[in-house]
Enzyme design. Structure first.
Site, PDB file in Angstrom:
ATOM      1  N   ASP A   1     -15.543 -80.161 -94.295  1.00  0.00           N
ATOM      2  CA  ASP A   1     -15.561 -81.111 -93.166  1.00  0.00           C
ATOM      3  C   ASP A   1     -16.885 -81.021 -92.402  1.00  0.00           C
ATOM      4  O   ASP A   1     -17.395 -82.022 -91.881  1.00  0.00           O
ATOM      5  CB  ASP A   1     -14.359 -80.894 -92.228  1.00  0.00           C
ATOM      6  CG  ASP A   1     -14.196 -79.449 -91.756  1.00  0.00           C
ATOM      7  OD1 ASP A   1     -14.746 -78.517 -92.380  1.00  0.00           O
ATOM      8  OD2 ASP A   1     -13.501 -79.249 -90.735  1.00  0.00           O
TER       9      ASP A   1
ATOM     10  N   GLY B   1     -17.387 -75.025 -94.611  1.00  0.00           N
ATOM     11  CA  GLY B   1     -16.240 -75.939 -94.608  1.00  0.00           C
ATOM     12  C   GLY B   1     -16.691 -77.331 -95.021  1.00  0.00           C
ATOM     13  O   GLY B   1     -17.683 -77.837 -94.497  1.00  0.00           O
TER      14      GLY B   1
HETATM   15  C1  LIG Z   1     -13.854 -74.080 -89.517  1.00  0.00           C
HETATM   16  C2  LIG Z   1     -12.905 -75.059 -90.184  1.00  0.00           C
HETATM   17  C3  LIG Z   1     -11.493 -74.493 -90.197  1.00  0.00           C
HETATM   18  C4  LIG Z   1     -12.923 -76.345 -89.327  1.00  0.00           C
HETATM   19  O1  LIG Z   1     -12.093 -77.322 -89.877  1.00  0.00           O
HETATM   20  C5  LIG Z   1     -13.392 -75.410 -91.611  1.00  0.00           C
HETATM   21  O2  LIG Z   1     -14.629 -76.012 -91.567  1.00  0.00           O
HETATM   22  C6  LIG Z   1     -13.456 -74.191 -92.514  1.00  0.00           C
HETATM   23  O3  LIG Z   1     -12.458 -73.742 -93.009  1.00  0.00           O
HETATM   24  N1  LIG Z   1     -14.699 -73.647 -92.715  1.00  0.00           N
HETATM   25  C7  LIG Z   1     -14.986 -72.536 -93.600  1.00  0.00           C
HETATM   26  C8  LIG Z   1     -15.981 -71.592 -93.020  1.00  0.00           C
HETATM   27  C9  LIG Z   1     -17.300 -72.192 -92.569  1.00  0.00           C
HETATM   28  O4  LIG Z   1     -17.417 -73.402 -92.358  1.00  0.00           O
HETATM   29  O5  LIG Z   1     -18.275 -71.432 -92.421  1.00  0.00           O
END
Ligand SMILES: CC(C)(CO)[C@@H](O)C(=O)NCCC(=O)O
Ligand SMILES: Nc1ncnc2c1ncn2[C@@H]1O[C@H](COP(=O)(O)OP(=O)(O)OP(=O)(O)O)[C@@H](O)[C@H]1O
Ligand SMILES: [K+]
Length: 259
Positions: free
Chosen positions: A109, A107
């Site tokens: 973020d 993600g």
């Molecule tokens: C986990 C969330 C939803 C948190 O905002 C986001 O970081 C996301 O969609 N992540 C993708 C999968 C991952 O981070 O492994």
């Protein structure tokens, strides 16, 4: 000036920076159907309200919702004449290479939180973000994202109980006085609140154990202070961590010759 945009699954936050100087934050709910013109109407009303002379030259976007990126790109191009840096896209440089399984799309973020936390605290960190999901990002000694944990968000857990069980009302999170609730609302609050206190403590403890390292815990997201009240879960709380991370990645791209 820089416009940094953090699109989460629930909320979208804009922040405006004049160099290192923070000017303001604007918040709206995330909607994939919001058009470039609608963003501008909302944005210009608030900027005017705050009396800010915003002369945006650069835009950086982190979005956990892929569909909103198109309209935000149009927004940046149409109103500021610039091509945004989009975290997670191949032309956005990162100060580190994530050490995760091949093909994993971390993600954006979480990448941004990692960059922001390493810039402020150095390595060996756990970043806990209380957003739509509750995420734990493990930041190695050298600042790389090396994996973590994704748990359901606090508000999502409350909503799921209400949606799945006919007799359970929608409840807002708050710190219960006791563990044993004597009415339905108190019972739900207790389950979610003390459940999350335990979840955070257990996961941080296990991450430290697996890493064989002492690790500082940095919390962000609107609900972190509520949990910190109850127990000593975090070393620090930084509500602007994601925004700071966006400025770090923006600077890194400028210094390393990205378009
Ligand atoms: C986990 C969330 C939803 C948190 O905002 C986001 O970081 C996301 O969609 N992540 C993708 C999968 C991952 O981070 O492994
Ligand atoms: N001081 C506060 N007290 C209680 N709730 C709060 C407070 N500040 C923010 N919130 C709520 O906490 C939740 C988490 O906020 P945050 O901005 O960290 O993530 P989000 O926007 O919900 O998630 P995402 O970034 O995934 O869209 C939001 O639902 C927000 O309304
Ligand atoms: K967030």
């Amino acid at each position: 000036m820089l416009l940094a945009i953090d699109c989460g699954n629930t909320n979208t936050v804009f922040s405006i920076w004049d160099g290192e100087r923070f000017l303001c934050t604007l918040r709206t709910s995330t909607h994939h159907a919001r058009t470039a013109d609608a963003y501008f109407t909302w944005y210009s009303t608030l900027v005017k309200h705050y009396g800010i002379e915003a002369d945006i030259t650069d835009v950086i976007i982190s979005s956990t919702v892929p569909r909103v990126v198109f309209n935000l790109r149009v927004f940046a191009d149409r109103f500021f004449g610039c091509r945004p840096i989009v975290v997670g896209k191949p032309d956005c440089l990162l100060p580190f290479t994530p050490r995760v399984d091949e093909g994993t799309q971390v993600g954006p973020d979480r990448l941004v939180n990692t960059a922001g936390a390493f810039d402020r605290h150095g390595g060996n960190l756990i970043v806990v973000d209380f957003g739509t999901a509750t995420t734990f990002d493990v930041v190695a000694f050298d600042g790389a994202y090396v994996g973590g944990v994704i748990a359901p968000g606090v508000n999502l857990s409350l909503e799921a109980l209400h949606l799945a069980a006919a007799a359970l009302p929608h409840v807002d999170i708050s710190k219960p006085q006791k563990v044993i609730g004597t009415n339905t609302v108190e019972c739900i609050q207790s389950g979610v609140f003390w459940g999350y206190v335990g979840l955070v403590r257990e996961i941080c403890e296990r991450i430290r154990g697996e890493s064989g390292q002492e690790m500082k815990v940095i919390a962000t997201g609107g609900l972190a202070p509520l949990f910190q009240q109850a127990a000593d879960l975090f070393d620090t709380y930084e509500d602007d961590l994601t925004m700071h991370g966006l400025t770090v990645i923006h600077r890194y791209n400028k210094e390393n010759g990205a378009p």
